[in-house]
Design a protein around this motif. Structure first.
Motif, mmCIF file in Angstrom:
data_model
loop_
_atom_site.group_PDB
_atom_site.id
_atom_site.type_symbol
_atom_site.label_atom_id
_atom_site.label_comp_id
_atom_site.label_asym_id
_atom_site.label_seq_id
_atom_site.Cartn_x
_atom_site.Cartn_y
_atom_site.Cartn_z
ATOM 1 N N GLU A 2 0.834 -1.192 0.000
ATOM 2 C CA GLU A 2 0.000 0.000 0.000
ATOM 3 C C GLU A 2 0.874 1.250 0.000
ATOM 4 O O GLU A 2 1.929 1.287 0.643
ATOM 5 C CB GLU A 2 -0.902 -0.001 1.228
ATOM 6 C CG GLU A 2 -1.924 -1.122 1.242
ATOM 7 C CD GLU A 2 -2.836 -1.027 2.447
ATOM 8 O OE1 GLU A 2 -2.627 -0.118 3.273
ATOM 9 O OE2 GLU A 2 -3.746 -1.856 2.557
ATOM 10 N N PRO A 3 0.444 2.302 -0.706
ATOM 11 C CA PRO A 3 1.244 3.528 -0.725
ATOM 12 C C PRO A 3 1.187 4.249 0.619
ATOM 13 O O PRO A 3 0.208 4.144 1.361
ATOM 14 C CB PRO A 3 0.573 4.355 -1.824
ATOM 15 C CG PRO A 3 -0.848 3.884 -1.821
ATOM 16 C CD PRO A 3 -0.780 2.409 -1.514
ATOM 17 N N THR A 4 2.244 4.966 0.935
ATOM 18 C CA THR A 4 2.269 5.808 2.121
ATOM 19 C C THR A 4 1.666 7.155 1.760
ATOM 20 O O THR A 4 2.139 7.828 0.840
ATOM 21 C CB THR A 4 3.707 6.001 2.634
ATOM 22 O OG1 THR A 4 4.285 4.714 2.883
ATOM 23 C CG2 THR A 4 3.723 6.805 3.906
ATOM 24 N N ILE A 5 0.605 7.542 2.459
ATOM 25 C CA ILE A 5 -0.145 8.747 2.107
ATOM 26 C C ILE A 5 0.055 9.808 3.184
ATOM 27 O O ILE A 5 -0.103 9.540 4.372
ATOM 28 C CB ILE A 5 -1.643 8.433 1.932
ATOM 29 C CG1 ILE A 5 -1.827 7.366 0.841
ATOM 30 C CG2 ILE A 5 -2.427 9.688 1.589
ATOM 31 C CD1 ILE A 5 -3.254 6.914 0.678
ATOM 32 N N PHE A 6 0.408 11.021 2.757
ATOM 33 C CA PHE A 6 0.594 12.147 3.659
ATOM 34 C C PHE A 6 -0.183 13.351 3.141
ATOM 35 O O PHE A 6 -0.335 13.529 1.927
ATOM 36 C CB PHE A 6 2.072 12.555 3.749
ATOM 37 C CG PHE A 6 2.969 11.527 4.375
ATOM 38 C CD1 PHE A 6 2.984 11.354 5.755
ATOM 39 C CD2 PHE A 6 3.806 10.754 3.599
ATOM 40 C CE1 PHE A 6 3.824 10.413 6.338
ATOM 41 C CE2 PHE A 6 4.645 9.808 4.169
ATOM 42 C CZ PHE A 6 4.654 9.640 5.548
ATOM 43 N N SER A 10 1.797 17.023 6.916
ATOM 44 C CA SER A 10 2.430 15.847 7.519
ATOM 45 C C SER A 10 3.644 15.398 6.699
ATOM 46 O O SER A 10 4.622 14.891 7.262
ATOM 47 C CB SER A 10 1.422 14.706 7.644
ATOM 48 O OG SER A 10 0.927 14.318 6.366
ATOM 49 N N PHE A 11 3.596 15.594 5.383
ATOM 50 C CA PHE A 11 4.749 15.246 4.539
ATOM 51 C C PHE A 11 5.961 16.101 4.906
ATOM 52 O O PHE A 11 7.070 15.592 5.086
ATOM 53 C CB PHE A 11 4.389 15.443 3.066
ATOM 54 C CG PHE A 11 5.576 15.455 2.142
ATOM 55 C CD1 PHE A 11 6.228 14.282 1.825
ATOM 56 C CD2 PHE A 11 6.037 16.650 1.605
ATOM 57 C CE1 PHE A 11 7.344 14.288 0.976
ATOM 58 C CE2 PHE A 11 7.136 16.670 0.762
ATOM 59 C CZ PHE A 11 7.787 15.494 0.445
ATOM 60 N N ARG A 14 7.226 15.135 8.395
ATOM 61 C CA ARG A 14 7.927 13.857 8.351
ATOM 62 C C ARG A 14 9.310 14.022 7.744
ATOM 63 O O ARG A 14 10.302 13.469 8.241
ATOM 64 C CB ARG A 14 7.108 12.842 7.547
ATOM 65 C CG ARG A 14 7.753 11.481 7.377
ATOM 66 C CD ARG A 14 8.024 10.819 8.697
ATOM 67 N NE ARG A 14 8.555 9.477 8.512
ATOM 68 C CZ ARG A 14 9.149 8.784 9.472
ATOM 69 N NH1 ARG A 14 9.301 9.308 10.674
ATOM 70 N NH2 ARG A 14 9.601 7.557 9.226
ATOM 71 N N GLN A 135 13.082 9.788 -1.544
ATOM 72 C CA GLN A 135 12.248 8.659 -1.906
ATOM 73 C C GLN A 135 12.069 8.653 -3.419
ATOM 74 O O GLN A 135 12.223 9.674 -4.081
ATOM 75 C CB GLN A 135 10.911 8.736 -1.184
ATOM 76 C CG GLN A 135 11.073 8.645 0.328
ATOM 77 C CD GLN A 135 9.751 8.533 1.039
ATOM 78 O OE1 GLN A 135 8.744 8.211 0.432
ATOM 79 N NE2 GLN A 135 9.764 8.789 2.341
#
Length: 255
Positions: A2-6, A10-11, A14, A135
């Motif tokens: 599953e993709p990491t969603i921000f 929050s992105f 992080r 990333q």
């Protein structure tokens, strides 16, 4: 996988945490920033900030101005670039200088400045030695527009792609009405036209002050909406769950 969603906020937060720059200073919450702006407003001794209500409002406007400058005109955060500001802008410049001095003295960092600090780290302009791992790619969804600082952050990050909104939300039309009654009638007639074309459709109408105008809106739909049966209309007032009777009863029982 599953993709990491921000979200955008929050992105950025992080990415800042991955830089291990949090040892240098503490990132403030919105409430903490507003408290500092309120104290600066109180110290200004301005007539507009004597009472708590107006002072809170002015603090909020100053915080929003700080956010806009960080996103659209970061060069203006340097007080030397504000030397020509006059009147209200000059007063804001003094508040900005005080906010900057207090933040540095107490080792605090505004969330508005996180993207700019990240860019300094990624471009090697920061004293922080730990660089953020890039990333592989970012996929952006739900952005109606990209602010300049957002585009710079994504460009510095590496590969990214903006997914455009499709379907009915891709276009918008604007209309004017002579008064609220005519506006409401036009809205119902528009809904009527679309429901005739597609009886199974579900339409959402967004309006301000729905709670105060609920009776008026219901009467307009009953009068202008052509239907063989009573249309199913649901009102959502956006009330917190804690204000709903059933939830309040449950809370009382738990207490």
């Amino acid at each position: 996988a599953e993709p990491t969603i921000f979200t955008w906020a929050s992105f950025v937060r992080r990415a800042w945490e991955l830089s291990q720059a949090t040892d240098d200073c503490m990132v403030m919450s919105a409430a903490q920033e507003l408290q500092i702006w309120e104290s600066i407003a109180a110290e200004s001794k301005s007539v507009a900030t004597l009472l708590p209500g107006p002072r809170h409002k002015m603090a909020g406007l100053a915080a929003e101005a700080h956010r806009l400058l960080a996103n659209y005109a970061p060069d203006a955060l340097d007080r030397r670039a504000r030397s020509g500001w006059q009147r209200d802008a000059e007063e804001l410049s003094a508040w900005l200088a005080t906010f900057e001095e207090r933040s540095k003295r107490e080792r605090l960092l505004s969330t508005n400045l996180l993207p700019l600090e990240l860019l300094k780290i990624w471009h090697g302009e920061s004293t922080t030695q730990n660089q953020i791992e890039r990333q592989p790619a970012l996929r952006l969804v739900g952005f109606d527009r990209l602010e300049p600082v957002q585009r710079k952050v994504f460009d510095a990050w590496g590969e990214w792609e903006l997914f455009e909104s499709g379907g009915l939300g891709a276009s918008a039309e604007y209309f004017a009405a002579s008064d609220q009654t005519a506006e409401l009638a036009a809205c119902v007639l528009w809904c009527n036209q679309h429901l005739k074309a597609n009886p199974a459709a579900r339409l959402m109408v967004i309006s301000s002050e729905v709670g105060e105008r609920r009776g008026e809106i219901e009467r307009a739909f009953a009068r202008w909406l052509e239907s063989d049966r009573t249309p199913a209309i649901e009102f959502s007032l956006g009330q917190p769950l804690s204000r709903i009777a059933l939830i309040q009863t449950a809370q009382l029982i738990l207490r």
